[in-house]
Design an enzyme around this catalytic site. Structure first.
Site: not given
Length: 1242
Positions: A29-30, A32-34, A62, A96
């Site tokens: 989850r970008g 949260d942790t990117r 998107g 995903e």
């Protein structure tokens, strides 16, 4: 767009070969942790070269997931799913995840979950934020609720997979663990070995064992070998396989070349840049760079490969000490110089020597290059094998030749193979010459000498040949070995054929068009061109002329005149038509067997180190007058077997020396002009080895001074009469065998303190030896066949090294008492010394004597008993055979003097009795008394005996106490009562009595052994052959005997030709003996027993080989406890039926149809047939059973009860045991083979 980690040799090969595009797919989850954990993990994967897919944050804006994202999942080997608090709120993440789980279920992907500061149970049970997120998804996607359920199932499955929980761990540690796990999986799943790397796996396994992966020590490992052997390839493969396990890694290729181009500082910077992943590393000198490496890598686990190192300073600058690196670090060094590794404290056990490919591997590698497949094309197999033979497993040569021959026709192949010897592949030679160019001048010279002349020769001999008074080439030969230019196998010098080609090519290039201007000549055509046309020069150092077949050639008589620097001359299988007039004094090695002329004695090069001229025409004479003729003929070219002939002036009166020859001018320049006369007493200061064997013209040796001479071989000089004074204090080897006319040896030979081997075998006229031998180093002395030698020299007390003294068939009349000084003598052979009547008492002081062969038994010890100060403490073998004069055996009366004797041979003597004292030889195993025509009695045998052979001793068995009865006595066999004569339940010892029975004194058995029925009582045994006792000692089996006789002994009270025999026994099982008479095909089967109808049990396995022609095989079944237990389990009564049966290992035994064997010399071992006769001819048992008495069917039957002296006496209880002969003090297994009788059994 998509970001991918940097590709490496590992990642590109691993992913592509395995069918996956990516190694790892990151799902997260970008928001949260990117920029935190995911970024750290991605960087770590990238640093290790793991090909990783991470989606771009722009793609997340998107509604629908991009197709390339789903395709990336399908093309990944691993998926790291980072489940954070808001992970389930993203439908993109769930799509995903569902795809990831789908691929996992198809076994195409491995999921590694990371629980990012959440409880894994909340994920599994969809609690808290995960339950809330799915409630919203169900509201938003109520028209596609099945998709939501699929997401739920996927998340639940992932939640159940063991992963990493960040709540109680440091993130850096978790990142390290994830990367390590992926690396381990990748390296075990993917092959990183390129297709053409033939044979790499086995070699890599050996190297990995040296690396000791997983241990925390720091190791330096060497890969050593000649150029082109695949050292770099092996190091690269291992590096690629394991570099991911280390915190840093660096492969420094071509260190030798790079140091020459850019310097060591450049390599130091590259090493640090690779291991630290930094670019801006700067310093200006080597010492500073070494300090930086030590400080920066001290706590870091690194893998470093230094490829092609050739100088110590390279190692000191790059990997100076093990302490420079962190725990678990490994440094691999490839080099051609082994000493460079040892000098850097790399132990020999940590050095891997590169190996040639074997023939199969070589053919496979060559075929892949030449034919693009693993085997040669049709029609090219034999030619390919020739290439393989030429390359000798050298990988580079195979690749070069394979690539060169690829696509060419057969004619081109034939042409290419024909020129290989003259013009080896340039690329291969260039690679090998790198090692040659790095040698010192003396090392280069010796390398070329070995390549041209000495390949396959003894190392020490070559060292002696090449040495000078001030120089010994041992160190140079060691350097050549350390640099992989030569190898030493079993003491001989060897080199790869390609290296030999390199050396010879270097010499050829010295003067391609003029052979006479080269330093070394070995090619037959080149040598003959130079010697026939006299085109030699002072540049020639050595010549080798060798012809596979004997050839006759005419050389120029002055061919060697210009070769003032010639050191080596080797001529074999070549016959010259005229004698040579010149030879250089510079020669140090001369080898010319069968030289056909008498060489004048005036040729004597002072530098000569070794000379080999066997079977040559040497003329050696000696005379007391001082004429020129006598001086010339007295002194000869000592170390040349066919030395030179003198030039004579032929006058009308015949062949004589003219008066003018009385004053001869000597010419000592660079050459020796023939003829030239040399005075008596020549000096050979450098001479080490001289081989003059079979020189028929040698009659006497002159006085010589050769202080360094170590080996002198005069074997077969049959006209040599006398050995005069020789000054050779370092002589170690002296061979005078078969000098049939040798009469006298000078006193000086008795004090050669370094002599270790002296051979005088076959010197039948030798009469005079030195009066005393003081040969401190002599190990072996052989005088076999010296029939005229009547007196031995005295032995000095310092002769403590002599181990073997052979005097077989010599004429000696006595052995000197000084033989006691040979305190370490191991073997003394006096066989067939017909004049020797006795041995001195002092021989008993030779306590180390192990083997003694003597023609006399007159050994009279001085001590009454053995006290340890005298006696043959270590003697194991004594032979008195083949001497008819031996009638009595006095030495056998003192068994204490032979505590270790194991074998006694008395064959072909005239002894009458072997005394009782032999029974007190504690370790005697073998007694051999073949063809003792007067032997009538063996009064006793020791308990240790295992083999007795008395073939041809015809009178022995006519005695009532013949050998058979004595053997029976030793093992305690007594023929007891026949069937129905006694009660078995009173005769078998109970289990509590068994131990007492076994421990009782065997004297009773020995005393009653003669009660066995003699030959005159019906069971005649015509001739005794040999007896063997086989001791195995497994529980219960007491004795096995095999013998031949006229009929089965009547002592076996139950006989049959069928497969079973039945009888009754009481409540205690008696002892049981079985006798089998197999057919001529032998027998292979079992003896089984059934009691009262209960199941058969196997009690004996028997394998009688075919070579025994119908023996009787007797053995006892004395597994008393098992037999009794078997009886107890069968509901016993006073009368119990026992059935003993024979079964065959073959399911279909064939009835014997073999013809009777009349020649007992037939060796059935050598015959084989599918129709082996496994049937038996007859068999029987002896048992004290409870069967009713049987009527005799044969008038000749004997009731042995009436024959026994104790039957019916008051002492009969002492002999009540039905088979008391089976009870002995120890458990033994004996086998007796004997009594070879020409008649068959009736």
């Amino acid at each position: 767009m998509a970001f991918m980690g940097s590709e490496s040799a590992f990642s590109s090969s691993s992913s592509t070969v395995s069918g996956f595009k990516y190694d790892v797919f990151l799902s997260f989850r970008g928001s949260d942790t990117r920029k935190t954990f995911t970024d750290h993990l991605y960087a770590a994967l990238n640093q290790k070269g793991i090909f990783t897919f991470r989606d771009d944050e722009k793609l997340e804006r998107g509604t629908f997931i991009a197709p390339e994202l789903l395709r990336a999942i399908e093309e990944s080997r691993f998926a790291v799913v980072i489940i954070s608090q808001d992970y389930a709120s993203s439908s993109w993440c769930l799509v995903e995840l569902a795809k990831i789980v789908e691929c996992m279920e198809k076994e195409r992907l491995i999921i590694l979950p990371v629980f990012h500061y959440i409880d894994p149970s909340d994920v599994r049970n969809l609690r808290k934020t995960f339950g809330e997120a799915f409630a919203k998804h169900e509201e938003l996607h109520e028209d596609n609720i099945e998709e939501v359920h699929r997401w739920k199932a996927a998340l639940t499955k992932v939640g159940k997979i063991a992963g990493w929980d960040l709540r109680d761990k440091h993130e850096a540690k978790v990142v390290e663990e994830i990367v390590g796990k992926i690396l381990d999986k990748l390296t075990s799943t993917y092959s990183i070995v390129p297709k053409d790397f033939v044979g790499i796996n086995s070699r890599m396994e050996e190297l990995v064992n040296l690396l000791g992966m997983g241990l925390n020590d720091v190791r330096f490992i060497g890969i050593w070998g000649m150029g082109g052997m695949g050292k770099t390839t092996l190091a690269r493969v291992v590096y690629d396989k394991f570099r991911h396990r280390f915190e840093g890694s660096s492969f420094l290729a071509n260190v030798r070349e790079e140091c020459g181009k850019q310097g060591i500082v450049h390599l130091q910077k590259q090493l640090l840049s690779d291991t630290l992943m930094e670019r801006n590393i700067d310093f200006s000198d080597v010492q500073w760079g070494s300090s930086v490496i030590e400080k920066r890598l001290h706590y870091k686990s690194v893998l470093i490969v230094l490829d092609d190192v050739d100088q110590p300073d390279q190692l000191e600058a790059l990997v100076g000490m093990r302490e420079w690196f962190g725990q678990g670090s490994r440094v691999i060094i490839t080099t051609r110089n082994q000493h460079l590794l040892i000098g850097h404290d790399v132990a020999e056990a940590e050095i891997y020597k590169a190996k040639e490919l074997n023939s199969d591997e070589a053919l496979q590698l060559f075929s892949r290059k030449a034919f693009k497949k693993d085997h040669p094309s049709e029609g090219y197999v034999e030619l390919s094998k020739k290439v393989i033979c030429y390359a000798q497993g050298h990988p580079l040569a195979l690749e070069v030749l394979g690539s060169f021959l690829k696509g060419r026709d057969l004619d081109a192949w034939e042409s290419a193979l024909g020129r290989l010897q003259e013009t080896p592949p340039k690329k291969v030679l260039n690679t090998l010459q790198i090692s040659f160019d790095g040698l010192e001048e003396t090392e280069k010279k010796i390398f070329l000498d070995i390549a041209c002349f000495f390949k396959g020769e003894d190392k020490n001999r070559v060292i002696n040949i090449l040495r000078t008074p001030c120089y010994k080439p041992s160190i140079d030969i060691d350097v050549l070995e350390e640099k992989s230019l030569i190898t030493i196998s079993k003491g001989n010098l060897w080199m790869h054929d390609l290296l030999q080609d390199l050396g010879r090519q270097i010499v050829h290039c010295e003067s391609p068009e003029q052979p006479g201007c080269r330093s070394r000549l070995w090619h037959k055509d080149d040598v003959l061109h130079v010697l026939k046309n006299n085109t030699g020069s002072g540049k020639i150092r050595g010549i080798m002329l060798h012809s596979p077949q004997l050839v006759k050639v005419q050389l120029h008589t002055e061919a060697f005149k210009k070769m003032e620097n010639l050191k080596f001359l080797i001529v074999e299988n070549v016959h010259i038509c005229e004698p040579l007039e010149f030879l250089p004094n510079s020669l140090i090695f001369l080898k010319w067997p069968n030289y056909p002329f008498h060489w004048p004695s005036e040729y004597f090069p002072e530098q000569l180190v070794a000379i080999e001229m066997p079977d040559s025409r040497i003329r050696l004479h000696s005379s007391e007058n001082h004429t020129v003729r006598s001086r010339f003929e007295r002194f000869c070219a000592f170390f040349v077997r066919g030395v030179l002939t003198v030039t004579r002036t032929v006058t009308k009166s015949g062949s004589r020396l003219t008066g003018s020859d009385h004053t001869v001018r000597s010419e000592f320049k660079n050459h020796v002009r023939l003829p030239k006369l040399i005075t008596q007493g020549c000096r050979f200061e450098n001479l080490v080895d001289a081989n003059l064997s079979d020189c028929e013209f040698i009659t006497e040796l002159p006085k010589l001074w050769a202080p360094n001479l170590e080996s002198l071989n005069l074997l077969g000089c049959k006209n040599l009469v006398k050995l005069t004074e020789l000054e050779a204090p370092n002589l170690k080897y002296l061979n005078l065998c078969h000098c049939g006319n040798l009469v006298e040896i000078d006193e000086c030979f008795g004090s050669l303190e370094n002599l270790t081997e002296w051979y005088l075998n076959g010197c039948s006229k030798l009469r005079i030896l030195p009066s005393q031998l003081r040969l401190k180093s002599l190990y072996l002395f052989k005088l076999t066949g010296c029939s005229s030698l009547e007196k031995l020299p005295n032995f000095h007390p310092e002769m403590e090294c002599l181990k073997e003294l052979w005097l077989t068939e010599s004429g000696i009349r006595e052995v000197p008492s000084s033989i006691e000084h040979l305190t370490n003598l191991d073997e003394l052979n006096l066989q067939r010394c017909k004049n020797l009547r006795d041995l001195p008492d002092s021989i008993y002081k030779m306590q180390q004597l192990r083997l003694l062969y003597s023609p006399t038994a007159k050994l009279r010890p001085t001590c009454d008993s053995f006290d340890g100060s005298s006696g043959f403490v270590n003697m194991t073998y004594l032979s008195l055979q083949a001497y008819e004069g031996i009638i009595e055996l006095d030495l056998l009366m003192k068994p204490d003097y032979f505590p270790a004797l194991e074998e006694l041979n008395l064959s072909y003597t005239n002894i009458v009795t072997i005394p009782e004292s032999i029974s007190r030889f504690p370790r005697l195993k073998d007694l051999i008394a073949r063809s003792c025509k007067l032997l009538r009695e063996i009064q006793g045998l020791p308990q240790s005996i295992s083999y007795v052979s008395v073939d041809g001793s015809m009178l022995l068995n006519t005695s009532p106490s013949g050998l058979f009865n004595q053997v029976i006595g030793i093992i305690g066999i007594l023929p007891n009562r026949v069937c129905g004569s006694a009660r078995s339940n009173n005769n078998f010892p109970s289990e509590t009595e068994g131990a007492e029975s076994e421990d009782r004194d065997i004297s009773m058995d020995l005393q009653i052994s003669n009660n066995f029925p003699s030959e005159t009582e019906g069971d005649e045994i015509e001739e005794l052959g040999w007896v063997e006792f086989l001791r195995e000692g497994f529980d219960g089996f007491n004795s096995d005997i095999s013998f031949s006789g006229t009929e089965m002994l009547k002592w076996f009270n139950h006989r049959s030709v069928d497969n079973s025999i039945s009888f009754f026994v009481g409540r205690n099982f008696p002892k049981l003996v079985v006798c089998i008479v197999p057919g001529p095909g032998g027998f292979d089967g079992f003896v089984e027993i059934s009691i009262n109808g209960y199941e058969n049990r196997e009690y004996k396995s028997i394998n009688l080989p075919r070579r025994y022609s119908c023996p009787q095989y007797l053995f006892s079944l004395t597994q008393w406890s098992l037999l009794q237990r078997h009886l107890n389990e069968s509901n016993p009564t006073d009368q119990n039926l026992v059935e003993v049966s024979i079964s065959y290992k073959s399911d279909n035994p064939v009835e014997c149809t073999c013809p009777p064997q009349e020649d007992d010399a037939v060796d059935y071992w050598s015959e084989s047939s599918d129709d082996t006769c496994y049937s038996i001819k007859m068999w029987g048992v002896h048992v004290e059973c409870t069967c009713p008495p049987q009527e005799s069917e044969d008038d000749d039957d004997v009731d042995y009860r009436n024959e026994l002296p104790f039957y019916g006496s008051d002492d009969k209880e002492e002999y009540q045991s039905c088979m008391s002969w089976l009870v002995g003090p120890t458990t033994k297994l004996f086998k007796l083979f004997c009594f070879c009788c020409p008649r068959d059994f009736s």
